[in-house]
Design a protein around this motif. Structure first.
Motif, short mmCIF file in Angstrom:
data_model
loop_
_atom_site.label_atom_id
_atom_site.label_comp_id
_atom_site.label_asym_id
_atom_site.label_seq_id
_atom_site.Cartn_x
_atom_site.Cartn_y
_atom_site.Cartn_z
N GLY A 10 -10.49 -6.02 -4.47
CA GLY A 10 -11.77 -5.71 -5.11
C GLY A 10 -11.89 -4.28 -5.60
N GLY A 11 -12.97 -3.63 -5.17
CA GLY A 11 -13.33 -2.31 -5.69
C GLY A 11 -12.33 -1.22 -5.36
N GLY A 12 -11.73 -1.31 -4.20
CA GLY A 12 -10.68 -0.36 -3.86
C GLY A 12 -11.15 1.00 -3.40
N THR A 13 -12.32 1.06 -2.75
CA THR A 13 -12.76 2.39 -2.27
C THR A 13 -11.88 2.88 -1.12
OG1 THR A 13 -14.44 1.50 -0.76
CG2 THR A 13 -15.15 2.04 -3.00
N ASN A 14 -11.36 1.95 -0.34
CA ASN A 14 -10.44 2.38 0.73
C ASN A 14 -9.11 2.85 0.14
OD1 ASN A 14 -11.49 2.00 3.61
ND2 ASN A 14 -12.22 0.16 2.57
N ALA A 88 -6.29 -3.29 2.42
CA ALA A 88 -7.49 -2.50 2.17
C ALA A 88 -8.47 -3.36 1.36
CB ALA A 88 -7.14 -1.21 1.43
N GLY A 89 -9.14 -4.27 2.08
CA GLY A 89 -10.04 -5.18 1.39
C GLY A 89 -9.27 -6.29 0.69
N ILE A 109 -7.96 -2.89 7.77
CA ILE A 109 -9.21 -2.25 8.14
C ILE A 109 -10.31 -3.29 8.14
CG2 ILE A 109 -9.60 -1.39 5.76
CD1 ILE A 109 -10.84 1.08 7.79
N HIS A 110 -11.07 -3.31 9.24
CA HIS A 110 -12.17 -4.28 9.37
C HIS A 110 -13.46 -3.51 9.64
CE1 HIS A 110 -14.10 -8.08 10.16
NE2 HIS A 110 -14.70 -7.49 11.18
N PRO A 111 -14.55 -3.86 8.94
CA PRO A 111 -15.77 -3.06 9.05
C PRO A 111 -16.68 -3.41 10.22
CG PRO A 111 -16.06 -4.69 7.34
CD PRO A 111 -14.66 -4.88 7.89
N MET A 177 -18.63 2.54 5.54
CA MET A 177 -17.53 3.00 4.69
C MET A 177 -17.41 4.53 4.72
SD MET A 177 -17.77 0.67 1.30
CE MET A 177 -16.75 -0.79 1.11
N GLU A 181 -14.72 3.97 7.64
CA GLU A 181 -13.54 3.40 6.98
C GLU A 181 -12.72 4.42 6.20
OE1 GLU A 181 -13.96 -0.42 4.96
OE2 GLU A 181 -15.96 -0.58 5.79
C1 GRF Z 1 -14.11 -2.91 3.22
O1 GRF Z 1 -15.35 -2.99 3.84
C2 GRF Z 1 -13.03 -3.28 4.20
O2 GRF Z 1 -13.29 -2.90 5.50
C3 GRF Z 1 -13.06 -4.76 4.09
O3 GRF Z 1 -13.28 -5.04 2.73
C4 GRF Z 1 -13.97 -3.95 2.12
C5 GRF Z 1 -13.14 -3.49 0.97
O4 GRF Z 1 -13.75 -2.51 0.19
N1 GRF Z 1 -11.90 -5.34 4.69
P1 GRF Z 1 -12.94 -1.70 -0.91
O5 GRF Z 1 -12.29 -2.72 -1.86
O6 GRF Z 1 -11.91 -0.85 -0.21
O7 GRF Z 1 -13.96 -0.89 -1.63
#
Ligand code: GRF
Length: 200
Positions: A10-14, A88-89, A109-111, A177, A181
Protein backbone atom coordinates in the motif's frame (compact mmCIF):
# COMPACT_ATOMS: atom_id res chain seq x y z
CA UNK A 1 26.32 -4.43 4.76
CA UNK A 2 22.90 -5.98 5.41
CA UNK A 3 20.90 -6.20 2.19
CA UNK A 4 17.14 -6.20 2.68
CA UNK A 5 14.09 -6.83 0.52
CA UNK A 6 11.01 -4.84 1.57
CA UNK A 7 7.58 -6.27 0.71
CA UNK A 8 4.68 -3.82 0.50
CA UNK A 9 1.04 -3.59 -0.58
CA UNK A 10 0.00 0.00 0.00
CA UNK A 11 1.08 3.49 1.00
CA UNK A 12 4.52 2.49 2.16
CA UNK A 13 5.01 4.85 5.09
CA UNK A 14 7.02 2.17 6.88
CA UNK A 15 9.16 1.76 3.75
CA UNK A 16 9.61 5.54 3.79
CA UNK A 17 10.73 5.40 7.42
CA UNK A 18 13.45 2.90 6.46
CA UNK A 19 14.52 5.01 3.45
CA UNK A 20 14.66 8.18 5.58
CA UNK A 21 16.63 6.48 8.34
CA UNK A 22 19.20 5.22 5.81
CA UNK A 23 19.48 8.62 4.07
CA UNK A 24 19.91 10.43 7.42
CA UNK A 25 22.48 7.80 8.42
CA UNK A 26 20.43 6.92 11.50
CA UNK A 27 20.24 3.41 10.06
CA UNK A 28 23.69 2.25 9.02
CA UNK A 29 25.28 -0.76 7.37
CA UNK A 30 21.97 -1.46 5.57
CA UNK A 31 20.93 -1.31 1.93
CA UNK A 32 17.46 -1.80 0.39
CA UNK A 33 18.25 -4.24 -2.43
CA UNK A 34 14.66 -4.56 -3.68
CA UNK A 35 11.08 -3.44 -3.00
CA UNK A 36 8.34 -5.86 -4.07
CA UNK A 37 4.66 -4.97 -4.21
CA UNK A 38 1.79 -7.32 -4.99
CA UNK A 39 -0.14 -4.31 -6.34
CA UNK A 40 1.18 -2.37 -9.31
CA UNK A 41 -0.49 0.89 -8.20
CA UNK A 42 0.89 0.79 -4.64
CA UNK A 43 2.25 4.23 -3.73
CA UNK A 44 5.16 2.44 -2.06
CA UNK A 45 6.53 1.72 -5.57
CA UNK A 46 6.58 5.46 -6.31
CA UNK A 47 8.48 6.05 -3.09
CA UNK A 48 11.08 3.45 -4.12
CA UNK A 49 11.45 4.99 -7.60
CA UNK A 50 11.86 8.50 -6.15
CA UNK A 51 14.81 7.26 -4.13
CA UNK A 52 16.45 5.22 -6.90
CA UNK A 53 15.61 1.91 -5.27
CA UNK A 54 15.03 -1.14 -7.45
CA UNK A 55 11.42 -2.28 -7.30
CA UNK A 56 8.93 -4.56 -9.02
CA UNK A 57 5.38 -5.82 -8.85
CA UNK A 58 4.82 -9.54 -8.41
CA UNK A 59 1.13 -10.34 -8.14
CA UNK A 60 -0.42 -13.74 -7.37
CA UNK A 61 -2.97 -12.89 -10.08
CA UNK A 62 -0.27 -13.14 -12.74
CA UNK A 63 0.63 -16.75 -11.90
CA UNK A 64 -1.18 -19.98 -12.69
CA UNK A 65 -0.96 -21.20 -9.13
CA UNK A 66 0.42 -20.39 -5.74
CA UNK A 67 3.56 -22.47 -6.19
CA UNK A 68 4.52 -20.48 -9.30
CA UNK A 69 3.93 -17.19 -7.47
CA UNK A 70 5.99 -18.35 -4.49
CA UNK A 71 8.83 -19.39 -6.75
CA UNK A 72 8.80 -16.00 -8.53
CA UNK A 73 9.01 -14.24 -5.15
CA UNK A 74 11.78 -16.53 -3.90
CA UNK A 75 13.76 -16.08 -7.13
CA UNK A 76 13.40 -12.27 -7.07
CA UNK A 77 14.50 -12.01 -3.45
CA UNK A 78 17.42 -14.43 -3.86
CA UNK A 79 18.42 -12.67 -7.09
CA UNK A 80 18.58 -9.33 -5.26
CA UNK A 81 21.08 -10.70 -2.77
CA UNK A 82 18.83 -9.77 0.17
CA UNK A 83 19.58 -11.58 3.40
CA UNK A 84 16.52 -10.24 5.26
CA UNK A 85 12.90 -9.94 4.12
CA UNK A 86 10.97 -7.05 5.73
CA UNK A 87 7.17 -7.14 5.55
CA UNK A 88 6.05 -3.51 5.72
CA UNK A 89 2.29 -3.55 5.26
CA UNK A 90 2.37 -6.62 3.00
CA UNK A 91 -1.13 -8.06 2.79
CA UNK A 92 -0.52 -11.37 1.01
CA UNK A 93 -0.62 -14.31 3.42
CA UNK A 94 2.70 -16.13 3.10
CA UNK A 95 2.81 -19.83 2.28
CA UNK A 96 4.82 -22.37 4.27
CA UNK A 97 7.01 -22.79 1.19
CA UNK A 98 7.96 -19.11 1.21
CA UNK A 99 8.49 -18.98 4.98
CA UNK A 100 10.69 -22.09 4.85
CA UNK A 101 12.78 -20.57 2.04
CA UNK A 102 13.74 -17.68 4.35
CA UNK A 103 13.55 -19.36 7.73
CA UNK A 104 14.16 -16.87 10.58
CA UNK A 105 14.98 -14.23 7.95
CA UNK A 106 11.53 -12.62 7.60
CA UNK A 107 10.32 -9.86 9.93
CA UNK A 108 6.90 -8.20 10.09
CA UNK A 109 5.58 -5.05 11.73
CA UNK A 110 2.17 -5.33 13.37
CA UNK A 111 0.33 -2.30 14.77
CA UNK A 112 -0.53 -3.66 18.24
CA UNK A 113 1.22 -5.14 21.24
CA UNK A 114 1.15 -8.84 20.32
CA UNK A 115 -0.53 -11.04 21.61
CA UNK A 116 -3.37 -8.47 21.70
CA UNK A 117 -5.31 -7.68 18.53
CA UNK A 118 -3.40 -9.92 16.17
CA UNK A 119 -3.92 -13.03 14.09
CA UNK A 120 -6.34 -13.70 11.25
CA UNK A 121 -8.40 -10.68 10.23
CA UNK A 122 -6.43 -8.18 12.32
CA UNK A 123 -4.86 -5.83 9.81
CA UNK A 124 -5.01 -2.12 8.99
CA UNK A 125 -7.70 -0.10 10.74
CA UNK A 126 -9.38 -3.24 12.12
CA UNK A 127 -6.59 -3.57 14.68
CA UNK A 128 -7.22 -0.09 16.04
CA UNK A 129 -11.01 -0.49 15.93
CA UNK A 130 -10.66 -3.61 18.08
CA UNK A 131 -8.32 -1.87 20.55
CA UNK A 132 -10.74 1.04 20.97
CA UNK A 133 -13.72 -1.31 21.29
CA UNK A 134 -11.97 -3.24 24.08
CA UNK A 135 -11.08 0.02 25.80
CA UNK A 136 -7.36 -0.58 26.26
CA UNK A 137 -5.40 2.44 27.48
CA UNK A 138 -2.08 1.33 26.00
CA UNK A 139 -1.50 -0.11 22.56
CA UNK A 140 1.58 0.02 20.33
CA UNK A 141 3.48 -1.89 17.69
CA UNK A 142 5.45 -5.13 17.48
CA UNK A 143 8.20 -6.34 15.17
CA UNK A 144 8.44 -10.13 15.11
CA UNK A 145 9.96 -12.95 13.11
CA UNK A 146 7.52 -14.59 10.74
CA UNK A 147 6.73 -18.27 11.13
CA UNK A 148 4.00 -20.33 9.49
CA UNK A 149 1.23 -18.81 11.67
CA UNK A 150 -0.30 -15.34 11.55
CA UNK A 151 1.54 -13.00 13.95
CA UNK A 152 2.77 -15.99 15.98
CA UNK A 153 6.54 -15.80 15.44
CA UNK A 154 9.10 -14.75 18.07
CA UNK A 155 8.79 -11.11 19.18
CA UNK A 156 11.89 -8.98 18.53
CA UNK A 157 10.91 -5.52 19.81
CA UNK A 158 7.76 -3.68 20.95
CA UNK A 159 6.89 -0.04 21.62
CA UNK A 160 3.91 1.18 23.64
CA UNK A 161 1.63 4.07 22.67
CA UNK A 162 -1.09 5.71 24.81
CA UNK A 163 -4.70 5.63 23.75
CA UNK A 164 -6.29 9.04 24.32
CA UNK A 165 -9.86 10.12 25.00
CA UNK A 166 -11.70 10.84 21.78
CA UNK A 167 -9.45 8.67 19.62
CA UNK A 168 -10.93 7.37 16.39
CA UNK A 169 -9.35 4.33 14.68
CA UNK A 170 -7.75 6.70 12.16
CA UNK A 171 -6.28 9.00 14.83
CA UNK A 172 -4.97 6.05 16.83
CA UNK A 173 -3.51 4.43 13.70
CA UNK A 174 -1.60 7.61 12.91
CA UNK A 175 -0.25 7.93 16.48
CA UNK A 176 0.86 4.28 16.51
CA UNK A 177 2.66 4.84 13.21
CA UNK A 178 4.35 8.09 14.28
CA UNK A 179 5.31 7.09 17.82
CA UNK A 180 6.00 3.40 17.32
CA UNK A 181 6.08 1.82 13.85
CA UNK A 182 8.28 4.33 12.04
CA UNK A 183 10.88 4.15 14.86
CA UNK A 184 10.65 0.47 15.67
CA UNK A 185 11.20 -0.97 12.22
CA UNK A 186 14.48 0.92 11.52
CA UNK A 187 15.61 0.12 15.09
CA UNK A 188 15.09 -3.61 14.58
CA UNK A 189 16.83 -3.56 11.20
CA UNK A 190 19.78 -1.75 12.83
CA UNK A 191 19.90 -4.39 15.56
CA UNK A 192 19.99 -7.12 12.90
CA UNK A 193 22.63 -5.27 10.83
CA UNK A 194 24.75 -4.93 13.98
CA UNK A 195 24.40 -8.62 14.77
CA UNK A 196 22.61 -7.89 18.07
CA UNK A 197 19.60 -9.87 16.82
CA UNK A 198 20.77 -13.02 15.03
CA UNK A 199 18.97 -14.16 11.88
CA UNK A 200 18.74 -17.58 10.19
C1 GRF B 1 1.04 -0.51 9.03
O1 GRF B 1 0.13 -0.14 10.02
C2 GRF B 1 1.67 -1.82 9.38
O2 GRF B 1 1.87 -1.99 10.73
C3 GRF B 1 0.65 -2.77 8.89
O3 GRF B 1 0.16 -2.22 7.70
C4 GRF B 1 0.32 -0.81 7.71
C5 GRF B 1 1.12 -0.44 6.51
O4 GRF B 1 1.25 0.93 6.31
N1 GRF B 1 1.17 -4.10 8.84
P1 GRF B 1 2.27 1.52 5.25
O5 GRF B 1 1.97 0.88 3.89
O6 GRF B 1 3.67 1.21 5.72
O7 GRF B 1 2.00 2.99 5.22
Amino acid sequence: MLKIAVLVSGGGTNLQAIIDAIEKKELTNTQIALVISNKKDAYALTRAAEHGIKSCCISPKDYADRADYDQAMIDAIRGSGAELVVLAGFLVVLSARFVDAFSHRIINIHPSLIPSFCGDGFYGLRVHEAALKRGVKITGATVHFVDSGTDTGPIIMQKAVEVQDGDTPEILQRRVMEQAEWKLLPAVIQAIADGRVPIG
